[in-house]
Design a protein around this motif. Structure first.
Motif, PDB file in Angstrom:
ATOM      1  N   UNK A 274       0.852  -1.189   0.000  1.00 17.30           N
ATOM      2  CA  UNK A 274       0.000   0.000   0.000  1.00 17.30           C
ATOM      3  C   UNK A 274       0.888   1.240   0.000  1.00 17.30           C
ATOM      4  N   UNK A 275       0.418   2.311  -0.619  1.00 11.14           N
ATOM      5  CA  UNK A 275       1.211   3.530  -0.714  1.00 11.14           C
ATOM      6  C   UNK A 275       1.479   4.167   0.637  1.00 11.14           C
ATOM      7  N   UNK A 276       0.610   3.950   1.627  1.00 14.46           N
ATOM      8  CA  UNK A 276       0.834   4.560   2.943  1.00 14.46           C
ATOM      9  C   UNK A 276       1.767   3.719   3.812  1.00 14.46           C
ATOM     10  N   UNK A 277       2.262   2.598   3.281  1.00 13.61           N
ATOM     11  CA  UNK A 277       3.198   1.773   4.019  1.00 13.61           C
ATOM     12  C   UNK A 277       2.564   0.795   4.986  1.00 13.61           C
ATOM     13  N   UNK A 278       1.253   0.748   5.070  1.00 12.25           N
ATOM     14  CA  UNK A 278       0.591  -0.177   5.991  1.00 12.25           C
ATOM     15  C   UNK A 278       0.640  -1.606   5.453  1.00 12.25           C
ATOM     16  N   UNK A 279       0.379  -2.553   6.345  1.00 12.02           N
ATOM     17  CA  UNK A 279       0.392  -3.973   5.973  1.00 12.02           C
ATOM     18  C   UNK A 279      -0.678  -4.252   4.919  1.00 12.02           C
ATOM     19  N   UNK A 280      -0.324  -5.003   3.889  1.00  8.64           N
ATOM     20  CA  UNK A 280      -1.284  -5.227   2.797  1.00  8.64           C
ATOM     21  C   UNK A 280      -2.403  -6.158   3.250  1.00  8.64           C
ATOM     22  N   UNK A 281      -2.125  -7.398   3.485  1.00  4.37           N
ATOM     23  CA  UNK A 281      -3.070  -8.320   4.101  1.00  4.37           C
ATOM     24  C   UNK A 281      -4.371  -8.569   3.371  1.00  4.37           C
ATOM     25  N   UNK A 282      -4.439  -8.345   2.061  1.00  7.57           N
ATOM     26  CA  UNK A 282      -5.662  -8.580   1.294  1.00  7.57           C
ATOM     27  C   UNK A 282      -5.344  -9.439   0.073  1.00  7.57           C
ATOM     28  N   UNK A 283      -6.373 -10.083  -0.482  1.00 14.98           N
ATOM     29  CA  UNK A 283      -6.218 -10.921  -1.672  1.00 14.98           C
ATOM     30  C   UNK A 283      -6.525 -10.096  -2.908  1.00 14.98           C
ATOM     31  N   UNK A 284      -5.660 -10.196  -3.925  1.00 16.98           N
ATOM     32  CA  UNK A 284      -5.847  -9.477  -5.185  1.00 16.98           C
ATOM     33  C   UNK A 284      -6.077 -10.496  -6.290  1.00 16.98           C
ATOM     34  N   UNK A 285      -7.210 -10.359  -6.959  1.00 18.12           N
ATOM     35  CA  UNK A 285      -7.517 -11.266  -8.061  1.00 18.12           C
ATOM     36  C   UNK A 285      -6.849 -10.786  -9.344  1.00 18.12           C
ATOM     37  N   UNK A 286      -6.577 -11.711 -10.229  1.00 23.17           N
ATOM     38  CA  UNK A 286      -5.994 -11.368 -11.516  1.00 23.17           C
ATOM     39  C   UNK A 286      -7.099 -10.997 -12.489  1.00 23.17           C
ATOM     40  N   UNK A 287      -6.863  -9.962 -13.279  1.00 25.77           N
ATOM     41  CA  UNK A 287      -7.923  -9.465 -14.152  1.00 25.77           C
ATOM     42  C   UNK A 287      -7.687  -9.735 -15.630  1.00 25.77           C
ATOM     43  N   UNK A 288      -6.444  -9.824 -16.046  1.00 25.76           N
ATOM     44  CA  UNK A 288      -6.157  -9.860 -17.479  1.00 25.76           C
ATOM     45  C   UNK A 288      -5.395 -11.112 -17.901  1.00 25.76           C
ATOM     46  N   UNK A 289      -5.322 -12.095 -17.042  1.00 25.59           N
ATOM     47  CA  UNK A 289      -4.616 -13.325 -17.390  1.00 25.59           C
ATOM     48  C   UNK A 289      -3.137 -13.227 -17.152  1.00 25.59           C
ATOM     49  N   UNK A 290      -2.568 -12.026 -17.339  1.00 28.04           N
ATOM     50  CA  UNK A 290      -1.147 -11.810 -17.053  1.00 28.04           C
ATOM     51  C   UNK A 290      -1.043 -10.833 -15.884  1.00 28.04           C
ATOM     52  N   UNK A 291      -0.033 -10.991 -15.038  1.00 25.88           N
ATOM     53  CA  UNK A 291       0.072 -10.143 -13.841  1.00 25.88           C
ATOM     54  C   UNK A 291       0.166  -8.652 -14.183  1.00 25.88           C
ATOM     55  N   UNK A 292      -0.540  -7.843 -13.434  1.00 27.56           N
ATOM     56  CA  UNK A 292      -0.482  -6.386 -13.545  1.00 27.56           C
ATOM     57  C   UNK A 292       0.035  -5.822 -12.217  1.00 27.56           C
ATOM     58  N   UNK A 293       0.430  -4.564 -12.230  1.00 23.87           N
ATOM     59  CA  UNK A 293       1.160  -4.027 -11.075  1.00 23.87           C
ATOM     60  C   UNK A 293       0.385  -3.008 -10.240  1.00 23.87           C
ATOM     61  N   UNK A 294      -0.868  -2.740 -10.549  1.00 21.01           N
ATOM     62  CA  UNK A 294      -1.649  -1.768  -9.776  1.00 21.01           C
ATOM     63  C   UNK A 294      -2.979  -2.390  -9.365  1.00 21.01           C
ATOM     64  N   UNK A 295      -3.573  -1.850  -8.300  1.00 16.69           N
ATOM     65  CA  UNK A 295      -4.779  -2.448  -7.719  1.00 16.69           C
ATOM     66  C   UNK A 295      -5.971  -1.507  -7.900  1.00 16.69           C
ATOM     67  N   UNK A 296      -7.089  -2.109  -8.283  1.00 14.76           N
ATOM     68  CA  UNK A 296      -8.355  -1.382  -8.359  1.00 14.76           C
ATOM     69  C   UNK A 296      -9.408  -2.129  -7.552  1.00 14.76           C
ATOM     70  N   UNK A 297     -10.450  -1.385  -7.147  1.00 11.47           N
ATOM     71  CA  UNK A 297     -11.646  -2.031  -6.602  1.00 11.47           C
ATOM     72  C   UNK A 297     -12.569  -2.344  -7.772  1.00 11.47           C
ATOM     73  N   UNK A 298     -12.944  -3.597  -7.871  1.00  9.20           N
ATOM     74  CA  UNK A 298     -13.830  -4.036  -8.944  1.00  9.20           C
ATOM     75  C   UNK A 298     -14.970  -4.806  -8.301  1.00  9.20           C
ATOM     76  N   UNK A 299     -16.194  -4.346  -8.507  1.00  4.00           N
ATOM     77  CA  UNK A 299     -17.357  -4.916  -7.822  1.00  4.00           C
ATOM     78  C   UNK A 299     -17.092  -4.872  -6.315  1.00  4.00           C
ATOM     79  N   UNK A 300     -16.985  -6.023  -5.662  1.00  6.35           N
ATOM     80  CA  UNK A 300     -16.770  -6.043  -4.217  1.00  6.35           C
ATOM     81  C   UNK A 300     -15.425  -6.634  -3.831  1.00  6.35           C
ATOM     82  N   UNK A 301     -14.454  -6.585  -4.737  1.00  6.48           N
ATOM     83  CA  UNK A 301     -13.147  -7.168  -4.438  1.00  6.48           C
ATOM     84  C   UNK A 301     -12.019  -6.327  -5.008  1.00  6.48           C
TER      85      UNK A 301
END
Length: 202
Positions: free
Chosen positions: A159-186
């Motif tokens: 996270x940009x504020x330096x806090x512990x991440x601790x969340x699951x990030x789903x893959x959106x495009x089949x290949x890994x991407x480097x930024x996080x968005x909120x999509x629906x409820x995840x």
């Protein structure tokens, strides 16, 4: 030699003399009373005047620089954090927990969105649990997705504020991407150069 009878004075003269005598006596008594009153010293007493007790109220200025504990054992917090936790956020920002959040509907890529938030004293928002995720998802309105402050560095999400991440990030495009968005409820990764709305926090 013939005796001439003496004439008696009229009765009103006797009445007049009697009235003049009474007036003289009354006037004399009045003058004596005035002289007696003038000779007695006046009884002048000083009134008991007391000065009211005017005391300066004990006004203390709050110490805005002394750190105070936030009550959760996490250590001291500054005055800005105390104001945020009291529900005082800048206009158009929304309070949640002890932070303020601003949803921005203008489309920007992830880097420009972060710069926008930094210019306003914050960062792209961090999500620490599902409850917060549900709250943040409510900011999007009719927009289906928006940027938050997650990014990948050396294969690790942060996270940009330096806090512990601790969340699951789903893959959106089949290949890994480097930024996080909120999509629906995840959370999901996405192309950092994509332009979309975003959520700031401070």
């Amino acid at each position: 030699m013939v005796d001439v009878p003496c004439k008696k004075p009229p009765k009103f003269i006797f009445h007049l003399i009697l009235i003049i005598g009474l007036i003289f006596i009354i006037g004399l008594i009045f003058i004596i009373g005035l002289l007696f009153m003038a000779s007695a010293p006046p009884n002048l007493t000083t009134p008991n005047l007391t000065t009211p007790n005017l005391t300066t109220p004990n006004l203390t200025t709050p110490n805005l620089t002394t750190p105070m504990s936030n009550g959760d054992g996490a250590g001291p917090v500054n005055m800005a954090d105390r104001l945020l936790s009291a529900g005082i956020c800048p206009q158009t920002w929304h309070e949640h927990g002890n932070r303020c959040f601003l949803y921005v509907g203008d489309d920007k890529n992830w880097t420009d969105a972060e710069a926008y938030c930094v210019a306003r004293g914050g960062h792209l928002a961090s999500v620490h649990n599902q409850t917060m995720l549900d709250v943040f998802a409510g900011y999007k309105g009719y927009i289906k997705w928006f940027w938050v402050g997650g990014y990948k560095e050396n294969g690790e999400w942060k996270w940009m504020d330096g806090s512990n991440f601790g969340m699951t990030v789903e893959s959106s495009m089949g290949s890994p991407q480097n930024c996080v968005e909120i999509f629906s409820d995840g959370l999901r990764d996405y192309d950092c150069d994509f332009n979309q709305p975003f959520l700031c926090e401070k």
